[in-house]
Scaffold this motif. Structure first.
Motif, PDB file in Angstrom:
ATOM      1  N   LEU A  65       0.302  -9.268  10.898  1.00  0.00           N
ATOM      2  CA  LEU A  65      -0.029  -8.445   9.746  1.00  0.00           C
ATOM      3  C   LEU A  65      -1.394  -8.854   9.203  1.00  0.00           C
ATOM      4  O   LEU A  65      -1.648 -10.050   9.007  1.00  0.00           O
ATOM      5  CB  LEU A  65       1.034  -8.589   8.652  1.00  0.00           C
ATOM      6  CG  LEU A  65       2.461  -8.185   9.046  1.00  0.00           C
ATOM      7  CD1 LEU A  65       3.394  -8.348   7.852  1.00  0.00           C
ATOM      8  CD2 LEU A  65       2.504  -6.760   9.561  1.00  0.00           C
ATOM      9  N   VAL A 175       7.197  -7.046   4.983  1.00  0.00           N
ATOM     10  CA  VAL A 175       5.796  -6.703   5.285  1.00  0.00           C
ATOM     11  C   VAL A 175       4.857  -7.104   4.152  1.00  0.00           C
ATOM     12  O   VAL A 175       3.740  -6.603   4.057  1.00  0.00           O
ATOM     13  CB  VAL A 175       5.641  -5.197   5.598  1.00  0.00           C
ATOM     14  CG1 VAL A 175       6.256  -4.854   6.939  1.00  0.00           C
ATOM     15  CG2 VAL A 175       6.243  -4.339   4.489  1.00  0.00           C
ATOM     16  N   TYR A 192       2.250  -2.776  11.328  1.00  0.00           N
ATOM     17  CA  TYR A 192       3.638  -2.955  11.792  1.00  0.00           C
ATOM     18  C   TYR A 192       4.085  -1.738  12.601  1.00  0.00           C
ATOM     19  O   TYR A 192       4.625  -1.868  13.706  1.00  0.00           O
ATOM     20  CB  TYR A 192       4.549  -3.157  10.582  1.00  0.00           C
ATOM     21  CG  TYR A 192       5.989  -3.488  10.926  1.00  0.00           C
ATOM     22  CD1 TYR A 192       6.377  -4.811  11.128  1.00  0.00           C
ATOM     23  CD2 TYR A 192       6.951  -2.485  11.039  1.00  0.00           C
ATOM     24  CE1 TYR A 192       7.696  -5.118  11.434  1.00  0.00           C
ATOM     25  CE2 TYR A 192       8.264  -2.789  11.344  1.00  0.00           C
ATOM     26  CZ  TYR A 192       8.631  -4.109  11.533  1.00  0.00           C
ATOM     27  OH  TYR A 192       9.937  -4.411  11.850  1.00  0.00           O
TER      28      TYR A 192
END
Length: 229
Positions: A65, A175, A192
């Motif tokens: 990420l 996330v 993602y």
């Protein structure tokens, strides 16, 4: 009719649970409803048209990420000699070989991810029954059996997320945190979903991503539009 508490009413205030929002709208709503006294994790759930019982559709992998996860991961590394030193210099929290296996056998498992050099897999195998059920077993598919120890340790520490399909074909992961900016969360979600799309099994026919939802640890969840990713 079941009684709906004040907290639950407040949590869902201003939300349309049937509407599919854009990513930007969903992030804004979930952030504004994450009102717990701690920094809530923002979580994505992806309902995929896959059958994880089939070997070629048992989706599992990792994605980096761009803004990390907001979580601090403790990393254990099975390595010896120069590779052990490399792991320590890269920021690994625990490094060892037979001594690390003995700690694990004794129930001393103070780490969130486990990495190993290929030559150490014989030692790792001794504690496979302990690490496996906890999702901690080093795996070449997750790039956690590697000679590139330094970069993998840094990647895990820097916000690498593991995803794995459950029996119903749903993949979910954190996330980011509610304290992240809206833009950071949008970019994390985009990264993602890009990884999930690239991991699409070749045997899948028809629509791959059936639905998406976004929520927080203590808050509600909302659907968001697949095309808006």
């Amino acid at each position: 009719m079941a009684h709906v508490g004040k907290r639950l009413k407040k949590v869902y205030e201003g939300l349309d649970t049937e509407k599919a929002y854009t990513i930007e709208e969903a992030v804004k709503l979930i952030k504004s409803h994450a009102t717990a006294k701690f920094d809530e994790t923002i979580e994505i759930a992806v309902n995929l048209n896959i059958d994880p019982r089939k070997a070629d559709q048992n989706l599992r992998g990792v994605v980096q990420l761009p803004h990390g996860t907001g979580k601090t991961y403790r990393v254990a590394v099975f390595a010896k000699g120069p590779k052990a030193q490399e792991a320590l210099e890269a920021g690994a929290d625990i490094v060892g070989a037979e001594d690390l296996a003995e700690k694990i056998q004794a129930g001393d498992i103070q780490f969130d991810r486990c990495i190993a050099t290929p030559d150490m897999m014989g030692v790792v195998g001794r504690v496979g029954r302990i690490l496996g059920p906890r999702g901690l077993m080093p795996n070449p598919k997750l790039n956690t059996v590697t000679m590139d120890i330094a970069n993998v340790v840094k990647a895990v520490k820097g916000g690498q997320v593991e995803y794995r399909a459950e029996k119903a074909g749903i993949v979910h992961s954190g996330v980011g945190k509610a304290s992240f900016s809206e833009q950071a969360l949008v970019e994390n979600i985009a990264a993602y979903m890009d990884a999930i799309q690239k991991a699409k099994p070749t045997g899948v026919k028809g629509t791959y991503v059936k639905s998406l939802s976004l929520g927080s640890t203590m808050g509600p969840s909302v659907k968001f539009n697949i095309e808006s990713k």
